[in-house]
Scaffold this motif. Structure first.
Motif, PDB file in Angstrom:
ATOM      1  N   UNK A  45      38.031  38.216  46.029  1.00 11.61           N
ATOM      2  CA  UNK A  45      38.918  37.942  47.155  1.00 11.61           C
ATOM      3  C   UNK A  45      39.092  36.435  47.349  1.00 11.61           C
ATOM      4  N   UNK A  46      38.000  35.704  47.245  1.00 10.54           N
ATOM      5  CA  UNK A  46      38.030  34.253  47.401  1.00 10.54           C
ATOM      6  C   UNK A  46      38.861  33.604  46.295  1.00 10.54           C
ATOM      7  N   UNK A  47      38.615  33.985  45.039  1.00 15.61           N
ATOM      8  CA  UNK A  47      39.311  33.382  43.901  1.00 15.61           C
ATOM      9  C   UNK A  47      40.794  33.730  43.894  1.00 15.61           C
ATOM     10  N   UNK A  48      41.110  34.969  44.256  1.00 10.08           N
ATOM     11  CA  UNK A  48      42.514  35.380  44.314  1.00 10.08           C
ATOM     12  C   UNK A  48      43.257  34.592  45.387  1.00 10.08           C
ATOM     13  N   UNK A  49      42.580  34.293  46.492  1.00  9.66           N
ATOM     14  CA  UNK A  49      43.190  33.511  47.552  1.00  9.66           C
ATOM     15  C   UNK A  49      43.516  32.092  47.132  1.00  9.66           C
ATOM     16  N   UNK A  50      42.806  31.583  46.121  1.00 12.19           N
ATOM     17  CA  UNK A  50      43.070  30.248  45.591  1.00 12.19           C
ATOM     18  C   UNK A  50      43.978  30.280  44.371  1.00 12.19           C
ATOM     19  N   UNK A  51      44.477  31.470  44.016  1.00 14.86           N
ATOM     20  CA  UNK A  51      45.318  31.647  42.828  1.00 14.86           C
ATOM     21  C   UNK A  51      44.593  31.262  41.542  1.00 14.86           C
ATOM     22  N   UNK A  52      43.271  31.430  41.524  1.00 14.87           N
ATOM     23  CA  UNK A  52      42.496  31.144  40.316  1.00 14.87           C
ATOM     24  C   UNK A  52      42.332  32.374  39.441  1.00 14.87           C
TER      25      UNK A  52
ATOM     26  N   UNK B 235      47.708  30.423  35.489  1.00 18.16           N
ATOM     27  CA  UNK B 235      46.962  30.281  36.730  1.00 18.16           C
ATOM     28  C   UNK B 235      46.643  28.821  37.036  1.00 18.16           C
ATOM     29  N   UNK B 236      46.465  28.002  36.001  1.00 18.63           N
ATOM     30  CA  UNK B 236      46.237  26.579  36.253  1.00 18.63           C
ATOM     31  C   UNK B 236      47.471  25.942  36.867  1.00 18.63           C
ATOM     32  N   UNK B 237      48.630  26.366  36.399  1.00 15.70           N
ATOM     33  CA  UNK B 237      49.875  25.880  36.990  1.00 15.70           C
ATOM     34  C   UNK B 237      49.948  26.262  38.467  1.00 15.70           C
ATOM     35  N   UNK B 238      49.639  27.530  38.755  1.00 11.60           N
ATOM     36  CA  UNK B 238      49.685  27.988  40.146  1.00 11.60           C
ATOM     37  C   UNK B 238      48.707  27.196  41.012  1.00 11.60           C
TER      38      UNK B 238
ATOM     39  N   UNK C  75      44.197  36.642  39.007  1.00 12.32           N
ATOM     40  CA  UNK C  75      45.185  37.586  39.523  1.00 12.32           C
ATOM     41  C   UNK C  75      44.702  39.003  39.237  1.00 12.32           C
ATOM     42  N   UNK C  76      45.216  39.934  39.998  1.00  9.94           N
ATOM     43  CA  UNK C  76      44.852  41.340  39.844  1.00  9.94           C
ATOM     44  C   UNK C  76      45.970  42.082  39.126  1.00  9.94           C
ATOM     45  N   UNK C  77      45.582  43.043  38.276  1.00 11.74           N
ATOM     46  CA  UNK C  77      46.571  43.914  37.652  1.00 11.74           C
ATOM     47  C   UNK C  77      45.910  45.245  37.305  1.00 11.74           C
ATOM     48  N   UNK C  78      46.725  46.256  37.079  1.00 11.84           N
ATOM     49  CA  UNK C  78      46.224  47.587  36.738  1.00 11.84           C
ATOM     50  C   UNK C  78      46.323  47.808  35.232  1.00 11.84           C
ATOM     51  N   UNK C  79      45.285  48.398  34.643  1.00  7.66           N
ATOM     52  CA  UNK C  79      45.363  48.730  33.214  1.00  7.66           C
ATOM     53  C   UNK C  79      45.912  50.140  33.042  1.00  7.66           C
ATOM     54  N   UNK C  80      45.917  50.615  31.799  1.00  2.59           N
ATOM     55  CA  UNK C  80      46.517  51.921  31.511  1.00  2.59           C
ATOM     56  C   UNK C  80      45.764  53.069  32.172  1.00  2.59           C
ATOM     57  N   UNK C  81      44.518  52.827  32.565  1.00  2.00           N
ATOM     58  CA  UNK C  81      43.729  53.862  33.246  1.00  2.00           C
ATOM     59  C   UNK C  81      43.768  53.681  34.764  1.00  2.00           C
TER      60      UNK C  81
END
Length: 255
Positions: A145-152, A171-174, A154-160
């Motif tokens: 939660x902390x890292x996502x808030x800093x854009x370090x 992410x470094x750009x962000x 990102x979350x994504x869903x896999x095939x499962x």
């Protein structure tokens, strides 16, 4: 030897260097070691004022012994991708974690980020992170939660349909764009202060200079980030197809 574990003699040289007031980078050059190695060594063994060579050497031996006892024999002998030495990879991950901590990240967040960056896929699930780091899922969740808030990350869903946490080049750009936005806030606050304190007064002039400096840094930071993104990452496929790079005119609105 460079790249291997620090010897007791090297630790004594570190202690002498610290006593002489040398910077980490200068001590590293004298030993032929990366600066991050010296930073990690000192930070985990009392800091620059509390570092003691003998105690640091003994503590490292104890940590190595405990880690070997805690790691199952089968897991220790399991083959690593590309013929990597698991012990060397583990040591490097600790070094990277320390660098992240030195830059301001809390320890658990730095550990999660270090773990992600040392995987070839650049992505792990919460359970995989908890298993690799030997921590609770709750600790991982808080760090994510902390890292996502800093854009370090990102979350994504896999095939499962499992949620995975990803690090990639974009992410470094962000992160740079987010930093630029913080500079904007400081510049605006400085301009507001100049108005409050009265144009032309010494305090107002000082704050106006702060605002101009931050404006200059922000503009050049965004321009450099966009150029680096275009030149370095254009052919890597890590930038999502739908994420067009913004121009410097509206780069501050990305986050």
């Amino acid at each position: 030897m460079p790249g291997g574990r620090l010897t007791q003699q090297e630790r004594q040289q570190i202690a002498v260097g610290l006593a002489d007031g040398l910077a980490y980078a200068e001590i590293a050059r004298l030993l032929g070691r990366p600066t991050s190695t010296i930073t990690r060594e000192v930070s985990r063994n009392g800091g620059p004022t509390g570092y003691r060579a003998e105690l640091a050497h003994r503590a490292t031996q104890q940590r190595t012994h405990r880690r070997r006892q805690a790691t199952p024999r089968g897991a220790q002998a399991s083959p690593q991708p590309y013929g990597r030495d698991p012990e060397v990879v583990r040591d490097y991950q600790e070094t990277l974690t320390t660098v992240f901590m030195t830059s301001g990240l809390p320890k658990m967040m730095a550990r999660v980020l270090g773990c992600l960056y040392t995987t070839d896929t650049g992505s792990l699930t919460a359970s995989e992170l908890a298993q690799r780091l030997q921590v609770s899922p709750a600790s991982v969740s808080k760090a994510i939660t902390f890292l996502a808030g800093l854009d370090l990350i990102r979350r994504e869903r896999d095939e499962r349909r499992r949620e995975r946490y990803v690090v990639d080049d974009d992410l470094w750009y962000q992160s740079v764009i987010r930093s630029a936005r913080s500079n904007d806030q400081l510049a605006e606050a400085a301009r507001q202060g100049a108005r409050v304190l009265g144009p032309g007064t010494p305090a107002a002039v000082r704050l106006e200079n702060v605002a101009r400096f931050q404006d200059f840094i922000t503009e050049n930071l965004i321009r450099a980030a966009e150029q680096a993104r275009e030149v370095l990452y254009a052919g890597t496929g890590t930038i999502s197809d739908g994420a067009a790079a913004p121009s410097s005119d509206h780069g501050h609105d990305m986050i």
